[in-house]
Scaffold this motif. Sequence first.
Motif, PDB file in Angstrom:
ATOM      1  N   PHE A   1      14.520  19.106  15.807  1.00  0.00           N
ATOM      2  CA  PHE A   1      15.433  20.253  15.784  1.00  0.00           C
ATOM      3  C   PHE A   1      16.524  20.229  16.932  1.00  0.00           C
ATOM      4  N   ARG A   2      16.137  19.958  17.808  1.00  0.00           N
ATOM      5  CA  ARG A   2      16.801  19.665  19.053  1.00  0.00           C
ATOM      6  C   ARG A   2      18.138  18.786  18.876  1.00  0.00           C
ATOM      7  N   LEU A   3      17.750  17.524  18.307  1.00  0.00           N
ATOM      8  CA  LEU A   3      18.829  16.790  17.848  1.00  0.00           C
ATOM      9  C   LEU A   3      19.828  17.360  16.732  1.00  0.00           C
ATOM     10  N   ALA A   4      19.216  18.333  15.767  1.00  0.00           N
ATOM     11  CA  ALA A   4      19.812  19.077  14.916  1.00  0.00           C
ATOM     12  C   ALA A   4      20.744  20.102  15.437  1.00  0.00           C
ATOM     13  N   ILE A   5      20.229  20.653  16.343  1.00  0.00           N
ATOM     14  CA  ILE A   5      21.216  22.166  16.905  1.00  0.00           C
ATOM     15  C   ILE A   5      22.339  21.178  17.839  1.00  0.00           C
ATOM     16  N   ILE A   6      22.149  20.205  18.413  1.00  0.00           N
ATOM     17  CA  ILE A   6      23.173  19.629  19.316  1.00  0.00           C
ATOM     18  C   ILE A   6      24.232  18.806  18.494  1.00  0.00           C
ATOM     19  N   SER A   7      23.849  18.254  17.192  1.00  0.00           N
ATOM     20  CA  SER A   7      24.815  17.922  15.902  1.00  0.00           C
ATOM     21  C   SER A   7      26.057  18.839  15.781  1.00  0.00           C
ATOM     22  N   LEU A   8      25.480  20.180  15.988  1.00  0.00           N
ATOM     23  CA  LEU A   8      26.461  21.153  15.478  1.00  0.00           C
ATOM     24  C   LEU A   8      27.974  21.115  16.518  1.00  0.00           C
ATOM     25  N   VAL A   9      27.762  20.428  17.702  1.00  0.00           N
ATOM     26  CA  VAL A   9      28.757  20.478  18.223  1.00  0.00           C
ATOM     27  C   VAL A   9      30.129  19.860  17.782  1.00  0.00           C
TER      28      VAL A   9
ATOM     29  N   LEU B   1      25.655  25.319  23.064  1.00  0.00           N
ATOM     30  CA  LEU B   1      24.833  24.211  22.243  1.00  0.00           C
ATOM     31  C   LEU B   1      24.236  23.301  23.104  1.00  0.00           C
ATOM     32  N   VAL B   2      24.901  22.901  24.145  1.00  0.00           N
ATOM     33  CA  VAL B   2      24.050  21.900  24.983  1.00  0.00           C
ATOM     34  C   VAL B   2      23.133  22.631  25.923  1.00  0.00           C
ATOM     35  N   ALA B   3      23.033  23.580  26.097  1.00  0.00           N
ATOM     36  CA  ALA B   3      22.028  24.530  27.019  1.00  0.00           C
ATOM     37  C   ALA B   3      20.966  24.546  25.959  1.00  0.00           C
ATOM     38  N   ALA B   4      21.304  24.931  24.653  1.00  0.00           N
ATOM     39  CA  ALA B   4      20.040  25.096  23.531  1.00  0.00           C
ATOM     40  C   ALA B   4      19.342  23.906  23.382  1.00  0.00           C
ATOM     41  N   TYR B   5      20.044  22.579  23.561  1.00  0.00           N
ATOM     42  CA  TYR B   5      19.266  21.421  23.527  1.00  0.00           C
ATOM     43  C   TYR B   5      18.177  21.179  24.443  1.00  0.00           C
ATOM     44  N   PHE B   6      18.547  21.762  25.781  1.00  0.00           N
ATOM     45  CA  PHE B   6      17.601  21.686  27.198  1.00  0.00           C
ATOM     46  C   PHE B   6      16.545  22.930  27.097  1.00  0.00           C
ATOM     47  N   VAL B   7      16.489  23.848  26.196  1.00  0.00           N
ATOM     48  CA  VAL B   7      15.665  24.983  26.559  1.00  0.00           C
ATOM     49  C   VAL B   7      14.330  24.269  26.164  1.00  0.00           C
ATOM     50  N   GLN B   8      13.327  24.886  26.970  1.00  0.00           N
ATOM     51  CA  GLN B   8      11.688  24.028  27.076  1.00  0.00           C
ATOM     52  C   GLN B   8      11.131  25.217  26.149  1.00  0.00           C
ATOM     53  N   ALA B   9      10.137  24.382  25.305  1.00  0.00           N
ATOM     54  CA  ALA B   9       9.524  25.182  24.392  1.00  0.00           C
ATOM     55  C   ALA B   9       8.531  26.246  25.228  1.00  0.00           C
TER      56      ALA B   9
END
Length: 468
Positions: free
Chosen positions: A430-438, A353-361
């Motif tokens: 949605f970046r903050l949304a995906i990292i919230s799932l941690v 999930l941390v990696a997902a936050y940093f994936v570039q558009a």
Amino acid sequence: MSVMDSEAVPGSAQRRREQRGWCWYDWANSVFPTSVTTVFLSLYLTSVATAAAKADVARNGLNACAGDNSLVNCDISMLGLTFPAGSLWGYLLSVATVVQVVVLPITGAIADRTQNKRMMLAIFAFGGAFTTGLLALVAGQNWQLGVVLFIIGNICFGASIVVYYSFLPEIADADERDRVSTRGWAIGYLGGGTALALHLVIYLGHDAVGLSESAAVRLIFFSSGVWWAVFTLLPLTALRRHQAPEGGERGTAAVTAGFKQLLHTLREAKHFPLTLAFLGAYWIYTDGISTVSQVSAQYGSLELKLPQDSLIVTLLIVQFIAFVGGVLHGVLARRIGAKKTILVSLAFWLLVLVAAYFVQAGQQMQFYGLAVGIGLVLGGTNALSRSLFSQMIPPGREAEYFSLYEVGERSTSWLGPLVFAGVGQATGSFRLAIISLVIFFAVGLVLVALVPVRRAIEAVGNRAPELL
């Protein structure tokens, strides 16, 4: 070799045969959540409902469905309720889940009292396969038929899973279950990926064989039903008719006894607080797992601006890598134990999930790498949770407790999407949304670490495996 002949096979050989056959039901049923539920039915049923709404508007001389927002503006009605066609799938999933919450516990109670769980597995599996195949009849504007068939199919799917899981303690001893469960889960993802790949060939190549898009999707539904039914024959052939320690009622007496048994189990469960503690931890982190699976495509499309074909490739990567991940989880569990492997897996989820936050558009390769990471832990975490929970169930109550396992999973499955949607709406990201799932994985990791699983296993009267 027939089932009757197999009774003469020595115990260890018969057990291994049952274990191999049991795993194939994961392969058989995976086509329903993958090809039908996740990929094709949601958009297809929405399009059929929209067509019905547009036809209704045309009959009334209105044009409210015109324009790009037709899914929002086109209203449909059912049972006196009116709502946009675009909301149909979300409401349908909710209703189907609620129905399962009501049906599955009594299914488990009846399964534990019947003397023929194999027959129950056959009824629910073939019933689900049949209704899935009937989805091929959904065309034109008859979306209501699709609603009814999906609810029935979803009930059959969930009920068959409860019965299927309950076989695990009967065919594998304490030291075998991690291996058998992870193998089954891995085979399930391989089966789901294989079926989906074949269905994508049908869908993407429909023009080449003279099929309309609608006809191609309906052929996919029919073939999904056939897939589910045909491969169900493998576990039904291998599994024996295990005797329940009590029960044997028939007809309505079995249903009445099942209700009584369910009430008894609910009262009895409070005497096993460690089992319930692990179950609660599982409900938390499995909600995170299912949410990541559900919102990955949305994250890739809306936040990362990736094209549709990249999302399809990503889904296939996850399915096939999950096979590898399931096998690796089984290997690791044999070395360090199931509980420690689950903890490692949950820690890896946090890193994903941390990696997902940093994936570039726009970076497809980065997103594919993320898919590999998800696949490595997607199947294995749940597979080991299934086998570890099976150790903590009182003997003779397997189906009942697995019905609670499934019902709880579905009952809490709304929380993760709610957090994702709420954070996305509140922050506009949605970046903050995906990292919230941690939070789901972090809390789950802590709670699992605190559960003394050896004591939990011994408390219900089972022998604990050497490694935990």
